[in-house]
Motif scaffolding. Structure first.
Motif, PDB file in Angstrom:
ATOM      1  N   TRP A  33       0.832  -1.223   0.350  1.00  0.00           N
ATOM      2  CA  TRP A  33      -0.156  -0.066  -0.011  1.00  0.00           C
ATOM      3  C   TRP A  33       0.761   1.408  -0.014  1.00  0.00           C
ATOM      4  O   TRP A  33       0.461   2.261  -0.519  1.00  0.00           O
ATOM      5  CB  TRP A  33      -0.730  -0.055   1.173  1.00  0.00           C
ATOM      6  N   VAL A  34       1.843   1.238   0.966  1.00  0.00           N
ATOM      7  CA  VAL A  34       2.927   2.411   0.865  1.00  0.00           C
ATOM      8  C   VAL A  34       3.448   2.581  -0.473  1.00  0.00           C
ATOM      9  O   VAL A  34       3.254   3.595  -0.999  1.00  0.00           O
ATOM     10  CB  VAL A  34       4.064   2.210   2.025  1.00  0.00           C
ATOM     11  N   ASN A  35       3.760   1.634  -1.093  1.00  0.00           N
ATOM     12  CA  ASN A  35       4.714   1.660  -2.489  1.00  0.00           C
ATOM     13  C   ASN A  35       3.735   2.433  -3.388  1.00  0.00           C
ATOM     14  O   ASN A  35       4.037   3.006  -4.355  1.00  0.00           O
ATOM     15  CB  ASN A  35       5.208   0.471  -2.887  1.00  0.00           C
ATOM     16  N   GLU A  36       2.514   1.896  -3.371  1.00  0.00           N
ATOM     17  CA  GLU A  36       1.453   2.221  -4.573  1.00  0.00           C
ATOM     18  C   GLU A  36       1.153   3.868  -4.236  1.00  0.00           C
ATOM     19  O   GLU A  36       0.699   4.348  -5.408  1.00  0.00           O
ATOM     20  CB  GLU A  36       0.127   1.288  -4.276  1.00  0.00           C
ATOM     21  N   THR A  37       1.110   4.051  -2.959  1.00  0.00           N
ATOM     22  CA  THR A  37       0.600   5.467  -2.524  1.00  0.00           C
ATOM     23  C   THR A  37       1.517   6.428  -2.909  1.00  0.00           C
ATOM     24  O   THR A  37       1.444   7.347  -3.490  1.00  0.00           O
ATOM     25  CB  THR A  37       0.327   5.616  -1.198  1.00  0.00           C
ATOM     26  N   SER A  38       3.043   6.095  -2.766  1.00  0.00           N
ATOM     27  CA  SER A  38       3.964   7.115  -2.861  1.00  0.00           C
ATOM     28  C   SER A  38       5.219   6.076  -3.223  1.00  0.00           C
ATOM     29  O   SER A  38       6.073   5.672  -2.304  1.00  0.00           O
ATOM     30  CB  SER A  38       4.029   7.708  -1.629  1.00  0.00           C
ATOM     31  N   PRO A  39       5.592   6.255  -4.374  1.00  0.00           N
ATOM     32  CA  PRO A  39       6.972   5.465  -4.720  1.00  0.00           C
ATOM     33  C   PRO A  39       8.129   6.026  -4.035  1.00  0.00           C
ATOM     34  O   PRO A  39       9.045   5.091  -3.616  1.00  0.00           O
ATOM     35  CB  PRO A  39       7.158   5.698  -6.206  1.00  0.00           C
ATOM     36  N   PHE A  40       8.379   7.197  -3.606  1.00  0.00           N
ATOM     37  CA  PHE A  40       9.326   7.658  -2.991  1.00  0.00           C
ATOM     38  C   PHE A  40       8.886   8.241  -1.630  1.00  0.00           C
ATOM     39  O   PHE A  40       8.661   9.544  -1.090  1.00  0.00           O
ATOM     40  CB  PHE A  40      10.050   9.008  -3.756  1.00  0.00           C
ATOM     41  N   TYR A  41       8.350   7.507  -0.866  1.00  0.00           N
ATOM     42  CA  TYR A  41       7.727   7.631   0.431  1.00  0.00           C
ATOM     43  C   TYR A  41       8.595   8.221   1.424  1.00  0.00           C
ATOM     44  O   TYR A  41       9.773   8.120   1.494  1.00  0.00           O
ATOM     45  CB  TYR A  41       7.096   6.377   0.951  1.00  0.00           C
TER      46      TYR A  41
END
Lengths: 412, 412
Positions: free
Chosen positions: A53-61
């Motif tokens: 979920w984090v990666n999908e939301t924000s690639p450079f989180y």
């Protein structure tokens, strides 16, 4: 009462039934007179879901938000484990990292443990609580935000608690029943070790044996925490699993403890590099900046001021390495004639503290590979390890041959 | 900068796509010049999953562990929402309840908010942050453990933040587009209200309109927080949704604002109770202890020292009520001839602050029901509400007739 740390990995707490089975193991240790600190991972699959979920939301989180999201998995297991123990009438409660508090650096996503105050949990043990269930993998930064310790960080949490609380032992429950002389999937003769030294375990962990996280072994070695790896899917007696311990606790040991391998390696050779002071820094600086994990390095004898330089790295980092070196060539930082990549190699290593006092291990290793017609491409050695790079297609053959040559199927 | 509170419920953040849509709404308010506090619920379904695990693990669970497990859902959404906003280049960060800290009582599972210090979040607004994303539904107890506020507690979190930070408005984004004169599924003539008073909303919420949690409306009324209910699935202009506000902000109002209903009621009658001082306490004390939510209470005129006493409660609590009253009879605390339960009734209510100054509302209501041949079984009234208990089969008919009689389809 003596304290025991028990750590359960993701597959050991994957369902409510498995949590119940793990809780029963805890109950047995409580009945045996221990106060127990249980470290839990997230239910298996949960962490991957959250990371996805984090990666999908924000690639450079923002790593601080990543930590806030991902740490929730362990929080759930800790609460469920405490409830399960309470159902068994064992006084227990859960702690999240920030509640202990497990204090870490601010390096979100890969924080280092800095301090574990023991008064909070010890106070509860003294008041009659028998089990402290602690969410693994997480802590709190000086800024008051949740941090995580990086993948496998629950092993490190467990060892750090064992060190801080002076635990008699730290039991790591996992889906294998111990540390083997080599991977049983490659050599059916692989034998479970009853004991292994910290140093050997450290080499095996860094060589790719996935049983324990390298940092947890380092920490156990530094604080002399007796670490036991055992299966959460089998009935274990007191001698089950593998004890990772100080060298002096291993009464009889073999020269070689195990054979490790790493399948997906690549060998890169820089042909005809100008051999001048500072050339190694000029080459490996850009590689490091590009995130290439260089492992073995060999430099040939210099001829007429030029030399060949070979290194190895994971095969999926070859493109990155090539790009970094071409750029260094274009800016004039490095001068070489050609860059040759061999992406079909694997690394095979023998590890053992007995090597320190026994000569002839390398000779025996090389002869054994020669007898199987396996060509050695690169060799590196440390005090307790010899590693060779060979063609990938011979990897299984080499592991089996070395396992036989050092008679690892036999106990010491 | 003026502060706005925006709350997104579970269906509004059910997927990463919906979180993105919600974040865009937040972005618009930031662009309009607000500093925004976003309160998020767990992704829909998550809380039920977590509650299910707790119930399966431990039927009589430790509420402190329940709170530790269940609060993790909001934690995940808060992190994902902060990341989504950051992707849109809006300076944002997440706060969990304990980080704010939102201080509550120790009543785990149904904690009351006691204090929300604002300096932490305000300091970040002053440093340039534009959005504080706060995990709803949760806080921290004086003992340092995570508490939850009970179902729907995220609405209460939102209103409490709006009060503490002096927000210009508190927008509650949900899956309906506002508060209606009655349930549109029952009366197609139901009309969305542009404004409704706190008092009316409170009555409607406690009568079963599921738009807002009763406690959140109470809190908004006490601190005069302008509360707007609107849809997260439609494009809203500035006049969208329904504004819940103080009576004096409603310029023109109708006598009756809405018609509410509660389908699954039961009517219980104690026949021939000895009419003596303290008899009400003797009856309703045991019912309360048994967890029966008594709603309407009517006592007939006493004859020869005995009376009939009727009350209503949710139909699924009838068995519990019967058991409690039989026990009270056996111990001699209460003396009655018979206990009659009618489990086929429903409650229909008309609500409106205009009733205070307008006579004839009750007469009009009763006449309208009589014209449809609906028999009234019990009547109770408050300053701004008249409720009747009727046979359940006439419920829809009664709601439609009352909606027509008070011309609720027309704007004021």
């Amino acid at each position: 009462m003596p304290i025991l740390v028990m750590k359960f990995g993701g597959t050991s707490v994957a369902t409510l039934d498995r949590i119940r089975r793990a809780a029963k193991r805890v109950g047995r240790e409580v009945a045996a007179g221990y106060d127990v600190i249980v470290i839990v991972s997230a239910m298996s699959g949960k962490t991957n879901e959250l990371v996805g979920w984090v990666n999908e939301t924000s690639p450079f989180y923002d790593a601080r938000e990543y930590d806030a999201v991902v740490s929730s998995g362990e929080q759930v297991t800790a609460g469920l484990m405490a409830l399960t123990l309470q159902e068994m009438e064992i006084p227990a409660r859960s702690w999240q990292g920030w509640q202990v508090p497990l204090k870490t650096s601010s390096a979100h996503g890969a924080a280092r443990i800095e301090e574990i105050p023991t008064d909070n949990v010890m106070g509860r043990f003294e008041a009659g609580m028998r089990v402290a269930v602690v969410a693994g993998f997480q802590g709190i930064s000086p800024e008051g935000r949740i941090t995580t310790l990086g993948r496998g960080g629950s092993d490190t949490t467990a060892v750090a608690f064992a060190a801080a609380f002076g635990a008699e032992r730290c039991d790591i429950y996992t889906d294998v029943d111990g540390v083997y002389t080599t991977d049983p999937r490659i050599s059916p003769k692989a034998r479970k070790l009853d004991r292994i030294s910290f140093e050997e375990m450290l080499e095996l962990a860094s060589l790719g044996a996935k049983v324990l996280q390298t940092r947890s072994v380092e920490l156990a070695m530094r604080y002399n925490v007796r670490l036991r790896v055992l299966s959460s899917f089998e009935d274990n007696n007191a001698e089950a699993g593998t004890l990772v311990c100080a060298e002096e606790d291993i009464v009889e040991s073999k020269v070689v403890a195990g054979v490790a391998y790493s399948r997906d390696e690549a060998k890169m050779t820089l042909i005809s590099v100008a051999d001048r002071p500072g050339i190694a820094a000029a080459i490996f600086g850009p590689l490091s900046e590009a995130g290439v994990n260089v492992d073995m390095i060999v430099q040939n004898i210099s001829e007429e001021g030029r030399t060949d330089l070979t290194f190895s790295c994971p095969v999926d980092q070859v493109a990155r390495a090539q790009k970094a070196l071409q750029q260094a060539k274009e800016t004039g930082d490095v001068n070489f004639h050609d860059l040759v990549a061999d992406t079909e190699v694997a690394k095979v290593s023998v590890v053992g503290i007995g090597m320190r006092s026994h000569a002839g291990v390398a000779a025996k290793m090389f002869k054994s590979l020669k007898d199987e017609n396996v060509n050695i491409k690169v060799i590196t050695t440390s005090e307790i390890k010899i590693s060779v790079l060979i063609d990938r297609k011979y990897m299984e053959l080499a592991v089996q041959a070395l396992h036989d040559a050092f008679e690892l199927e036999k106990a010491a």
